[in-house]
Design an enzyme around this catalytic site. Structure first.
Site, mmCIF file in Angstrom:
data_model
loop_
_atom_site.group_PDB
_atom_site.id
_atom_site.type_symbol
_atom_site.label_atom_id
_atom_site.label_comp_id
_atom_site.label_asym_id
_atom_site.label_seq_id
_atom_site.Cartn_x
_atom_site.Cartn_y
_atom_site.Cartn_z
ATOM 1 N N HIS A 1 -5.233 -9.623 8.402
ATOM 2 C CA HIS A 1 -3.967 -8.885 8.260
ATOM 3 C C HIS A 1 -2.782 -9.737 8.711
ATOM 4 O O HIS A 1 -2.735 -10.190 9.854
ATOM 5 C CB HIS A 1 -4.066 -7.608 9.107
ATOM 6 N N ASP B 1 -3.474 -8.279 3.299
ATOM 7 C CA ASP B 1 -4.792 -8.633 3.822
ATOM 8 C C ASP B 1 -5.353 -9.728 2.935
ATOM 9 O O ASP B 1 -5.342 -9.603 1.704
ATOM 10 C CB ASP B 1 -5.729 -7.425 3.781
ATOM 11 N N HIS C 1 1.911 -2.179 5.651
ATOM 12 C CA HIS C 1 1.616 -2.456 4.244
ATOM 13 C C HIS C 1 2.567 -1.700 3.310
ATOM 14 O O HIS C 1 2.885 -2.187 2.226
ATOM 15 C CB HIS C 1 0.182 -2.046 3.910
ATOM 16 N N ARG D 1 0.861 -1.195 0.000
ATOM 17 C CA ARG D 1 0.000 0.000 0.000
ATOM 18 C C ARG D 1 0.892 1.239 0.000
ATOM 19 O O ARG D 1 1.644 1.443 0.953
ATOM 20 C CB ARG D 1 -0.895 0.000 1.243
ATOM 21 N N GLU E 1 -7.235 -7.709 13.485
ATOM 22 C CA GLU E 1 -7.803 -7.890 12.143
ATOM 23 C C GLU E 1 -7.518 -9.313 11.666
ATOM 24 O O GLU E 1 -6.360 -9.661 11.418
ATOM 25 C CB GLU E 1 -7.180 -6.895 11.148
#
Length: 243
Positions: free
Chosen positions: A220, A135, A128, A83, A217
């Site tokens: 993740h 994810d 990320h 990301r 999460e």
């Protein structure tokens, strides 16, 4: 620090970044931030192409996870991989604008938007951006088609039972992806039965190849032997970013 050489699309990735589908084309992909079906409600800055980019080290480890998953009748499906920092900046700017809440009913029905960072649902900076965190979920093999998300369609809470929430072709994980709710915590006691088993299977498969789950999460995972543990990259998610 030295400024990366600019290209038509911005800075370039180090030579050891790859497109996951080039390493393992059998891994499914549903790159939500390149679409309107995410907690913001529009494509995120820095995602011109719906690709999973990772360091080669992480991608090859994920290929080993996929081999084990396929042997058990499942496949991995990735939602987000590398990301860029500009996407994180986009999230931060969005979080400061109280007017933009069109996706609240699905992604954060029980949390005030101005609490999303404070409660750890969005992080800046994020692992990320280092290229070895992703994810993901599990899907059954053969994999059912997934209906397309249509912007403006009625939203259902990500904590609703399977069959009511968005029809993701994932196995039941107890919540949808990017569900900003305590039920998304990997070990939340309210998640029982098949959903709890599916979370445990994903964690078992991933940890066996060196991935560590973020306990808030279920989707993740970070590759612990990441080659860039302190570097946050900002090249776009595009093939043109690779060398």
């Amino acid at each position: 620090t030295q400024t990366p050489t600019p290209t038509p699309s911005g800075p370039r990735a180090p030579a050891d970044f790859v497109v996951l589908s080039d390493v393992d084309p059998s891994i499914r992909a549903d790159i939500r931030y390149a679409t309107a079906h995410n907690f913001v409600g529009r494509p995120i800055v820095g995602y011109p192409e719906p690709l999973c980019l990772l360091t080669r080290r992480a991608a090859e480890a994920l290929h080993r996870v996929q081999t084990a998953a396929l042997a058990q009748g499942h496949s991995l499906k990735v939602y987000d991989c590398y990301r860029p920092q500009r996407a994180v900046d986009d999230f931060v700017a969005w979080a400061k604008n109280p007017a933009e809440q069109q996706m609240k009913a699905e992604f954060y029905p029980g949390v005030a938007k101005d609490r999303l960072f404070a409660e750890g649902y969005i992080g800046a900076p994020t692992a990320h951006s280092r290229g070895s965190t992703l994810d993901l979920t599990l899907v059954a093999v053969p994999t059912a088609d997934q209906p397309a998300y249509l912007p403006g369609q009625p939203l259902v809470s990500c904590t609703a039972p399977p069959g009511q929430r968005f029809p993701d072709n994932s196995v039941d994980m107890g919540t949808g992806f990017d569900c900003f709710d305590p039920r998304a915590h990997t070990a939340d006691a309210r998640v029982t039965g098949a959903a709890r088993d599916n979370r445990a299977l994903l964690q078992q498969l991933m940890s066996a190849q060196g991935f560590e789950n973020y306990p808030r999460e279920w989707w993740h995972y970070r590759f612990t032997d990441e080659p860039y543990p302190k570097t946050y990259f900002d090249f776009p998610v595009a093939r043109s970013s690779l060398r």
